[in-house]
Design a protein around this motif. Structure first.
Motif, PDB file in Angstrom:
ATOM      1  N   TYR A  75      26.513  -6.620  10.129  1.00 52.95           N
ATOM      2  CA  TYR A  75      27.772  -6.868  10.839  1.00 52.95           C
ATOM      3  C   TYR A  75      28.868  -7.251   9.850  1.00 52.95           C
ATOM      4  CZ  TYR A  75      31.159  -9.027  13.996  1.00 52.95           C
ATOM      5  OH  TYR A  75      32.301  -9.352  14.672  1.00 52.95           O
ATOM      6  N   ARG A  76      30.027  -6.670  10.042  1.00 55.88           N
ATOM      7  CA  ARG A  76      31.165  -6.975   9.199  1.00 55.88           C
ATOM      8  C   ARG A  76      32.328  -7.392  10.091  1.00 55.88           C
ATOM      9  NH1 ARG A  76      27.600  -7.132   6.389  1.00 55.88           N
ATOM     10  NH2 ARG A  76      27.138  -5.958   4.483  1.00 55.88           N
ATOM     11  N   LEU A  77      32.749  -8.622   9.968  1.00 60.09           N
ATOM     12  CA  LEU A  77      33.842  -9.155  10.788  1.00 60.09           C
ATOM     13  C   LEU A  77      35.135  -8.423  10.444  1.00 60.09           C
ATOM     14  CD1 LEU A  77      34.716 -11.256  12.864  1.00 60.09           C
ATOM     15  CD2 LEU A  77      35.205 -12.819  10.966  1.00 60.09           C
ATOM     16  N   SER A 103      23.995 -12.381  10.992  1.00 63.16           N
ATOM     17  CA  SER A 103      24.752 -11.195  11.391  1.00 63.16           C
ATOM     18  C   SER A 103      25.083 -10.329  10.183  1.00 63.16           C
ATOM     19  CB  SER A 103      26.039 -11.610  12.102  1.00 63.16           C
ATOM     20  OG  SER A 103      25.772 -12.314  13.309  1.00 63.16           O
ATOM     21  N   GLY A 156      28.244  -4.271  16.077  1.00 64.19           N
ATOM     22  CA  GLY A 156      29.066  -5.256  16.752  1.00 64.19           C
ATOM     23  C   GLY A 156      28.500  -5.733  18.066  1.00 64.19           C
ATOM     24  N   ARG A 213      26.308 -16.458  11.257  1.00 61.74           N
ATOM     25  CA  ARG A 213      27.133 -15.564  10.441  1.00 61.74           C
ATOM     26  C   ARG A 213      26.302 -14.922   9.344  1.00 61.74           C
ATOM     27  NH1 ARG A 213      31.764 -20.081  10.197  1.00 61.74           N
ATOM     28  NH2 ARG A 213      32.895 -19.554  12.122  1.00 61.74           N
TER      29      ARG A 213
END
Length: 253
Positions: A250-252, A245, A211, A242
């Motif tokens: 990265y995982r929203l 990421s 993050g 996006r």
């Protein structure tokens, strides 16, 4: 030990003098800039020259950076995974928006453009790669600063006076702090005329698996081309970061 570390530090300071100076510098000028005696500067230059970090122009007797630094810089880029990783994404982004796309990273208290893909327009904006600049000075840099702790932001903005580049540059710490909060809330910045008159940048952050904001991507071009297409360019820029990421883990949410 302190004496040895002091010598190394002064050698590093000497090398950094060339970042924002003419191509060549003499002993007298370096002595004044470093606030060291000419004898001490000459010893530093001789040592650095012996290792290829500095070389002397035989005609002018002044000094410039040596090729060993170029070799080291190339090695850094070769080992810098984010640079290689970003290339296809920048290329793809430029193929869609046809404006300059850059990858910006933070190094200590500075920002640096470490990769770029130029626009194919005959009239276009471009940037100098690998040059340091303040973290508050461009859209790509402010996106990085916006996701730093407030204590670090305050440390960066404690520079007085703040560097300005155009009549639209930020001159107030409070205004920059407000802008950084907005960037963090929105997840991007659209900025015109603050670093270069007539130029607009659209920037967004890249997150890693923890993050943390590891870099940013910015599309930069003449305002008369970018502003009419800002929604389209923003959408492409956000889609690009996006995807980058996600590939970094990265995982929203």
């Amino acid at each position: 030990m302190d004496q040895v570390l002091s010598s190394v530090r002064n050698g590093c300071r000497l090398l950094k003098m060339f970042l924002d100076s003419p191509k060549e510098l003499g002993v007298t000028e370096l002595s004044k800039k470093l606030q060291l005696s000419k004898g001490a500067v000459h010893k530093l230059l001789s040592t650095l020259e012996s290792e290829g970090f500095i070389r002397q122009n035989e005609k002018t007797k002044q000094y410039t950076l040596g090729y060993t630094l170029l070799e080291l810089g190339t090695k850094v880029l070769t080992n810098h995974d984010i640079v290689d990783f970003s290339k296809p994404y920048l290329t793809g982004l430029v193929s869609r928006v046809n404006e300059l796309a850059v990858l910006c990273v933070q190094d200590a208290k500075d920002a640096i453009y470490v990769a770029k893909e130029d626009s194919l327009h005959p009239i276009r904006f471009t940037v100098e790669s690998f040059r340091r600049f303040p973290l508050y000075s461009t859209s790509a840099a402010r996106v990085l600063l916006a996701f730093q702790p407030e204590s670090f932001q305050d440390e960066i903005l404690a520079e007085h006076p703040l560097k300005t580049y155009t009549t639209h540059s930020y001159t107030s710490v409070a205004d920059i702090k407000d802008n950084l909060r907005t960037i963090r809330e929105r997840g991007y910045e659209i900025s015109s005329n603050r670093r270069n008159a007539g130029v607009t940048g659209i920037a967004a952050p890249i997150f890693d698996s923890t993050g943390h904001v590891t870099a940013s991507v910015s599309v930069i071009g003449p305002s008369d081309r970018v502003l009419p297409r800002q929604e389209e360019i923003l959408a492409d820029t956000l889609a690009t970061v996006r995807e980058m990421s996600a590939h970094l883990g990265y995982r929203l949410g």
